[in-house]
Design a protein around this motif. Structure first.
Motif, short mmCIF file in Angstrom:
data_model
loop_
_atom_site.label_atom_id
_atom_site.label_comp_id
_atom_site.label_asym_id
_atom_site.label_seq_id
_atom_site.Cartn_x
_atom_site.Cartn_y
_atom_site.Cartn_z
N ASN A 208 0.81 -1.22 0.00
CA ASN A 208 0.00 0.00 0.00
C ASN A 208 0.85 1.27 0.00
N THR A 210 2.41 4.56 -1.81
CA THR A 210 1.77 5.48 -2.74
C THR A 210 2.81 6.20 -3.59
N PRO A 225 -1.15 11.13 -5.01
CA PRO A 225 -0.51 9.80 -4.98
C PRO A 225 -1.53 8.68 -4.90
N LYS A 226 -1.25 7.61 -5.61
CA LYS A 226 -2.11 6.42 -5.62
C LYS A 226 -1.34 5.21 -5.11
N LYS A 227 -2.08 4.20 -4.70
CA LYS A 227 -1.44 2.99 -4.18
C LYS A 227 -0.81 2.18 -5.30
#
Length: 399
Positions: A208, A210, A225-227
């Motif tokens: 998880n 990011t 930000p994304k995982k």
């Protein structure tokens, strides 16, 4: 039967207990007390005996505290026997990783293979100098992931589709990397989607973490930000400063909606026009003016390639401030400080009047064919239209 663990009441004070945890030469060879053990099974039994005594002794008593210290000594000795470091090499190469033995004992890290804590004080661990993959020495032979830096070297390009999901069924309900079974229900392991690759991973391969996704920046100017999975996080970290994005080909409409991009493009174009002055100027070479852009070398090579870090800095406003300051410094050298550079200025080809012109001035236009410099774009259009109607030989004379 185990030897007697304790001989009489302990006499050491709390300060002595603290010293017992130091790194003396005999710290691992003989724990405090009469217990002597060199066998792993004996150590395990002694540890269990210590744990039992700790529960039986009065809470916060001096004897209980001393027993805790003895337990720590026994566990350190057990770990030393399980994970000896005398024979460990300083450098190991595996799956294109270049692992270097770490000497830090105080920094707490997490093993990328087994996902457990690396206790630097008692465990040997390695870090890949290329992709910064960290793992225990005992996990080295279990690694299946190749070094991400090799992918960066052979394939320096981003995935430019936003989260290109293929579905768990296409992955046969297995992790993309380690192929362990996964499901959305979390049985036997939770399926976690990487926003960069669009694929699903297990909890061991996806922590998880990011990161900013290049495709979302280029198409939507989105920087949230994304995982992402561990391998994608390392790949994006290694690629973030590489100028591999040609925006005018990938998404030219972005310049119509982001004013900061237009400003940066103009500043870069001006810097490219200043570069010939510095290359032929002795003072500029001695002052190493162009080295002010050494962290963004592509800025003195072209005006259309961007790195992901460039776009992040443009969005935050940092790049505009720093590049404007550098642009001002460069222009000051050419127009004010250096007589040699001033002598390379231009006189307007039409009015023959006014100050000395330079191609990077905001109020000038430059002919792409002969590099003639004019005061205004209207004058240049008049001059260009008048020469287009001339025969070729007359055009050459005119220039």
């Amino acid at each position: 039967m185990l030897p007697e663990l304790f001989s009489g009441e302990p006499k050491s004070q709390s300060s002595d207990r603290a010293m017992d945890l130091g790194l003396a030469e005999d710290h691992f060879s003989r724990p405090v007390g009469s217990f002597v053990a060199s066998d792993i099974e004996q150590l395990k039994q002694a540890i269990e005996e210590c744990k039992r005594l700790i529960l039986e002794l009065p809470e916060h008593s001096e004897r209980q505290k001393d027993t805790v210290v003895k337990l720590i000594h026994l566990r350190l000795k057990l770990q030393e026997l399980k994970d000896p470091e005398e024979d460990e090499p300083n450098l190991r190469i595996l799956l294109e990783h270049r692992f270097s033995k770490e000497k830090s004992k105080s920094v707490k890290q997490t093993c990328d293979k087994c996902s457990t804590i690396i206790w630097g004080l008692i465990q040997t661990w390695y870090t890949c100098t290329g992709c910064y993959y960290r793992c225990h020495s005992k996990c080295m032979n279990l690694i299946t992931k190749p070094c991400v830096r090799s992918k960066v070297s052979h394939q320096s390009e981003y995935e430019l589709s936003i989260c290109p999901e293929v579905g768990l069924d296409k992955q046969d309900y297995r992790c993309t990397e380690c192929r362990s079974p996964v499901s959305l229900r979390g049985v036997p392991s939770e399926a976690r989607q990487c926003d960069y690759t669009g694929q699903y991973y297990c909890s061991s391969c996806h922590w998880n973490d990011t990161a900013i996704i290049p495709a979302r920046v280029i198409h939507n100017w989105e920087f949230e930000p994304k995982k992402v999975c561990r391998s994608s996080m390392r790949y994006l970290a290694l690629m973030i400063s590489r100028p591999v994005l040609k925006l005018k080909e990938i998404n030219p409409l972005l310049f119509n909606f982001v004013e900061e991009l237009v400003e940066i493009r103009k500043l870069r174009q001006d810097i490219l026009l200043m570069k010939p002055y510095f290359i032929t100027c002795k003072e500029a070479m001695e002052a190493r003016l162009l080295l002010q852009l050494q962290d963004r070398q592509h800025f003195v090579e072209n005006d259309d390639m961007y790195s992901l870090q460039d776009l992040i800095d443009i969005s935050s406003g940092r790049l505009s401030c720093s590049l404007t300051e550098i642009h001002t410094t460069f222009a000051k050298h050419i127009k004010l400080d250096c007589e040699r550079c001033q002598a390379k200025g231009f006189v307007c080809e039409l009015c023959k009047e006014g100050d000395i012109l330079f191609p990077f001035d905001s109020h000038t236009s430059v002919c792409q064919d002969c590099s003639a410099v004019f005061h205004r774009s209207e004058d240049y259009k008049t001059f260009a239209s008048s020469t287009e109607s001339l025969p070729l030989n007359e055009q050459q004379l005119q220039y």
